[in-house]
Design an enzyme around this catalytic site. Structure first.
Site, mmCIF file in Angstrom:
data_model
loop_
_atom_site.group_PDB
_atom_site.id
_atom_site.type_symbol
_atom_site.label_atom_id
_atom_site.label_comp_id
_atom_site.label_asym_id
_atom_site.label_seq_id
_atom_site.Cartn_x
_atom_site.Cartn_y
_atom_site.Cartn_z
ATOM 1 N N GLY A 5 -68.874 2.030 -32.563
ATOM 2 C CA GLY A 5 -67.468 2.456 -32.600
ATOM 3 C C GLY A 5 -67.070 2.659 -34.047
ATOM 4 O O GLY A 5 -67.891 3.066 -34.878
ATOM 5 N N ASN A 6 -65.819 2.350 -34.351
ATOM 6 C CA ASN A 6 -65.313 2.545 -35.705
ATOM 7 C C ASN A 6 -66.196 1.837 -36.753
ATOM 8 O O ASN A 6 -66.747 2.482 -37.660
ATOM 9 C CB ASN A 6 -63.868 2.004 -35.737
ATOM 10 C CG ASN A 6 -63.166 2.370 -37.014
ATOM 11 O OD1 ASN A 6 -63.638 2.070 -38.094
ATOM 12 N ND2 ASN A 6 -62.030 3.025 -36.910
ATOM 13 N N ALA A 7 -66.341 0.533 -36.622
ATOM 14 C CA ALA A 7 -67.067 -0.231 -37.638
ATOM 15 C C ALA A 7 -68.556 0.156 -37.669
ATOM 16 O O ALA A 7 -69.120 0.418 -38.747
ATOM 17 C CB ALA A 7 -66.898 -1.720 -37.378
ATOM 18 N N GLY A 8 -69.209 0.190 -36.502
ATOM 19 C CA GLY A 8 -70.652 0.433 -36.445
ATOM 20 C C GLY A 8 -71.048 1.838 -36.869
ATOM 21 O O GLY A 8 -72.014 2.034 -37.611
ATOM 22 N N LYS A 41 -52.182 -12.620 -35.967
ATOM 23 C CA LYS A 41 -52.841 -11.688 -35.030
ATOM 24 C C LYS A 41 -51.934 -11.471 -33.837
ATOM 25 O O LYS A 41 -51.197 -12.375 -33.443
ATOM 26 C CB LYS A 41 -54.172 -12.282 -34.554
ATOM 27 C CG LYS A 41 -55.138 -11.242 -34.030
ATOM 28 C CD LYS A 41 -55.860 -10.553 -35.160
ATOM 29 C CE LYS A 41 -56.827 -9.505 -34.685
ATOM 30 N NZ LYS A 41 -57.618 -8.989 -35.815
ATOM 31 N N GLY A 65 -73.152 -1.786 -31.440
ATOM 32 C CA GLY A 65 -71.762 -1.286 -31.485
ATOM 33 C C GLY A 65 -71.714 -0.026 -32.318
ATOM 34 O O GLY A 65 -72.049 -0.032 -33.497
HETATM 35 P P1 NAD Z 1 -64.414 0.083 -31.402
HETATM 36 O O1 NAD Z 1 -63.715 -0.121 -30.106
HETATM 37 O O2 NAD Z 1 -64.172 1.303 -32.197
HETATM 38 O O3 NAD Z 1 -66.007 -0.019 -31.190
HETATM 39 C C1 NAD Z 1 -66.622 -1.022 -30.461
HETATM 40 C C2 NAD Z 1 -68.025 -0.537 -30.085
HETATM 41 O O4 NAD Z 1 -68.719 -1.600 -29.416
HETATM 42 C C3 NAD Z 1 -68.033 0.663 -29.129
HETATM 43 O O5 NAD Z 1 -69.060 1.544 -29.518
HETATM 44 C C4 NAD Z 1 -68.393 0.031 -27.778
HETATM 45 O O6 NAD Z 1 -69.073 0.944 -26.922
HETATM 46 C C5 NAD Z 1 -69.333 -1.052 -28.262
HETATM 47 N N1 NAD Z 1 -69.542 -2.092 -27.264
HETATM 48 C C6 NAD Z 1 -68.663 -2.623 -26.386
HETATM 49 N N2 NAD Z 1 -69.298 -3.517 -25.602
HETATM 50 C C7 NAD Z 1 -70.583 -3.562 -26.042
HETATM 51 C C8 NAD Z 1 -71.728 -4.276 -25.637
HETATM 52 N N3 NAD Z 1 -71.692 -5.147 -24.620
HETATM 53 N N4 NAD Z 1 -72.866 -4.064 -26.315
HETATM 54 C C9 NAD Z 1 -72.926 -3.188 -27.317
HETATM 55 N N5 NAD Z 1 -71.896 -2.469 -27.734
HETATM 56 C C10 NAD Z 1 -70.739 -2.659 -27.095
HETATM 57 O O7 NAD Z 1 -64.053 -1.235 -32.260
HETATM 58 P P2 NAD Z 1 -64.225 -1.455 -33.823
HETATM 59 O O8 NAD Z 1 -62.936 -1.174 -34.493
HETATM 60 O O9 NAD Z 1 -65.480 -0.804 -34.296
HETATM 61 O O10 NAD Z 1 -64.388 -3.039 -33.835
HETATM 62 C C11 NAD Z 1 -65.625 -3.676 -33.496
HETATM 63 C C12 NAD Z 1 -65.553 -5.120 -33.968
HETATM 64 O O11 NAD Z 1 -65.305 -5.131 -35.375
HETATM 65 C C13 NAD Z 1 -64.418 -5.946 -33.336
HETATM 66 O O12 NAD Z 1 -64.867 -7.286 -33.232
HETATM 67 C C14 NAD Z 1 -63.317 -5.884 -34.374
HETATM 68 O O13 NAD Z 1 -62.423 -6.992 -34.299
HETATM 69 C C15 NAD Z 1 -64.162 -5.929 -35.647
HETATM 70 N N6 NAD Z 1 -63.434 -5.430 -36.803
HETATM 71 C C16 NAD Z 1 -63.112 -4.111 -36.898
HETATM 72 C C17 NAD Z 1 -62.399 -3.678 -38.000
HETATM 73 C C18 NAD Z 1 -62.047 -2.232 -38.172
HETATM 74 O O14 NAD Z 1 -61.472 -1.899 -39.224
HETATM 75 N N7 NAD Z 1 -62.393 -1.356 -37.241
HETATM 76 C C19 NAD Z 1 -62.018 -4.588 -39.009
HETATM 77 C C20 NAD Z 1 -62.400 -5.931 -38.896
HETATM 78 C C21 NAD Z 1 -63.112 -6.339 -37.769
#
Ligand code: NAD
Length: 437
Positions: A221-224, A105, A219
């Site tokens: 963002g991307n994942a949610g 990482k 959440g």
């Molecule tokens: P992102 O930045 O696209 O989205 C994060 C989301 O969380 C945003 O909507 C943000 O507004 C929200 N957020 C931030 N603080 C918050 C809070 N206090 N309460 C509620 N929501 C809140 O990131 P992502 O890529 O979706 O990643 C999210 C998690 O998933 C991270 O832990 C990341 O390590 C994990 N992850 C992502 C991937 C991927 O492919 N995107 C892969 C493995 C793990």
């Protein structure tokens, strides 16, 4: 809220699984210690011409099963402890889904929201130049990818810098790239799709069908957001979602959201709540029309739903709120959203946590597919990618359930046992650790 100690959390889970996994003290010591810790001061020019220096890290945890694999995070809390924990989780994650990669990482401790795009470009190039010149990054050695606040564009700058140093093309050195530079189809939503496949397998065991299953997502963002879309398409009832500004929930119990609307609201106002409220003043008429009520992030976590999807931050379910979580199933799309103390309370209350090292492993799996395609010069069709992803996630789920049933453990402990056993076998085959207990 409890203080975050991500590497300590990892060690607790590792030590808890070591006995069940039959891991020797020598094997445990190897997994407790990253193979390499690289640190630097990333120096780059601000738009003003002034120079700025920020701490940069690359932690390489274990390479017994293959080259180090793991994202690069830009965040003001991305310190060495956090990067170490995330690197270790990557080793286990790759082993759980049985792909031939190790775990690493990277992180730059910086608030990217305070930088312009050109400053982010210069910082990204400086970081990757350092890692290339030091011999850290390489297609057969250590292969990064995006993580929080790093994007396909950032991957493109890093690839370009790497190839400038080498003097030849090496697209497999980094994954999560734009399609035009060798990215894989399906990568953008792979994490959510992988989580969806394992959730479906788990619900099958409970004889639960999507139409009867309510979901709340922390959440967006991307994942949610991708998960919401996939779940909605499959007929799940998505009843609440939140982002860093707060959340929205359906105001009628029997209702569920059309997820396309959630995306439209988020796009229009920059946050889900912002579509209806400015500060404390909310448009009640509009909320009534859309059947929306505003919820805080805490309220969303405690909703009476069938599945709670954690897709935001680490450490959000902990000893102080775990007792109030009502959802019987938690899907961890984020890394480390439930602390070990939170785990104990959820388990006592019969809550099932589908752990991060399985639930969000779809992302690294398709990253691995991207690396394979780049090394062979091939381009796979999207259906092929997703069918292959499904097979890997479903196999991993079956393997994990077998370990759980044989050892009567939690799902998280079963995932750690499975990952630890696979890495230990590889270390024994190499002679890195002795081949006895
Ligand atoms: P992102 O930045 O696209 O989205 C994060 C989301 O969380 C945003 O909507 C943000 O507004 C929200 N957020 C931030 N603080 C918050 C809070 N206090 N309460 C509620 N929501 C809140 O990131 P992502 O890529 O979706 O990643 C999210 C998690 O998933 C991270 O832990 C990341 O390590 C994990 N992850 C992502 C991937 C991927 O492919 N995107 C892969 C493995 C793990």
């Amino acid at each position: 809220m409890t203080a975050k100690k991500p590497f300590e959390h990892f060690l607790k889970n590792l030590r808890g699984a070591a006995d069940v996994a039959g891991l020797s003290p020598e094997g445990l010591a190897a997994l407790e210690t990253p193979e390499h810790i690289h640190q630097t001061e990333v120096e780059f020019a601000l738009d003003s011409g002034e120079k700025k220096k920020v701490p940069g890290y690359r932690v390489e945890h274990n390479s017994a099963r293959g080259p180090y694999k793991g994202g690069i995070r830009y965040h003001h809390e991305a310190d060495l402890d956090e990067v170490k924990a995330l690197a270790a989780l990557m080793s286990l994650k790759c082993a759980v889904v049985n792909i031939p990669m190790g775990g690493g990482k990277g992180g730059i401790q910086v608030n990217p929201k305070e930088l312009s795009e050109s400053e982010i470009e210069r910082m990204s190039r400086a970081y990757f130049r350092w890692g290339t010149e030091e011999g850290i990054f390489g297609v057969n050695r250590d292969v990064p990818a995006p993580d929080v606040y790093t994007t396909p564009q950032v991957m493109a700058w890093m690839l370009d810098e790497h190839e400038k140093v080498l003097g030849y093309k090496s697209p497999g050195v980094i994954t999560g790239k734009p399609l035009e530079l060798g990215g894989s189809l399906g990568r953008s939503y792979a994490t959510s799709q992988g989580g969806f496949f394992v959730l479906m397998k788990y619900l099958e065991k409970l004889n639960k069908v999507p139409g009867e299953t309510t979901v709340a997502i922390q959440g967006f963002g991307n994942a949610g957001a991708y998960f919401a879309e996939i779940a909605h398409k499959a007929g799940f009832r998505v009843v609440a979602a939140s982002d860093s500004k707060g959340g929205v929930a359906c105001d009628v119990d029997s209702d569920s959201f059309d997820v396309r609307k959630l995306s439209e609201w988020k796009k229009a106002a920059g946050s889900l709540r912002g579509n209806f409220c400015e500060g404390k003043s909310c448009d009640m008429e509009m909320m009534k029309k859309e059947h929306v009520k505003i919820v805080s992030n805490e309220e969303l976590l405690e909703m009476d739903v069938d599945v709670l999807v954690l897709a935001a931050l680490d450490g959000v379910v902990h000893e102080e709120n775990a007792d109030r979580i009502k959802a019987p199933i938690i899907l961890e799309l984020a890394n480390g959203p439930v602390t070990p103390e939170g785990d104990v309370i959820l388990e006592k209350n019969n809550g099932a946590v589908i752990p991060d090292i399985l639930a969000n492993a779809g992302g690294v799996t398709v990253s691995y597919f991207e690396w394979v395609q780049n090394r062979s010069g091939d381009v796979w069709e999207e259906d092929y990618v997703i069918a292959k992803l499904r097979k890997i996630m479903e196999h991993a789920f079956d393997d994990l359930m077998k370990v759980r049933d044989e050892n009567d453990t939690s799902l998280r402990q079963a995932a750690f046992v499975l990952g630890v056993q696979r890495i230990a076998t590889a270390m024994k085959l190499r002679g890195t650790i002795a081949n006895d207990k």
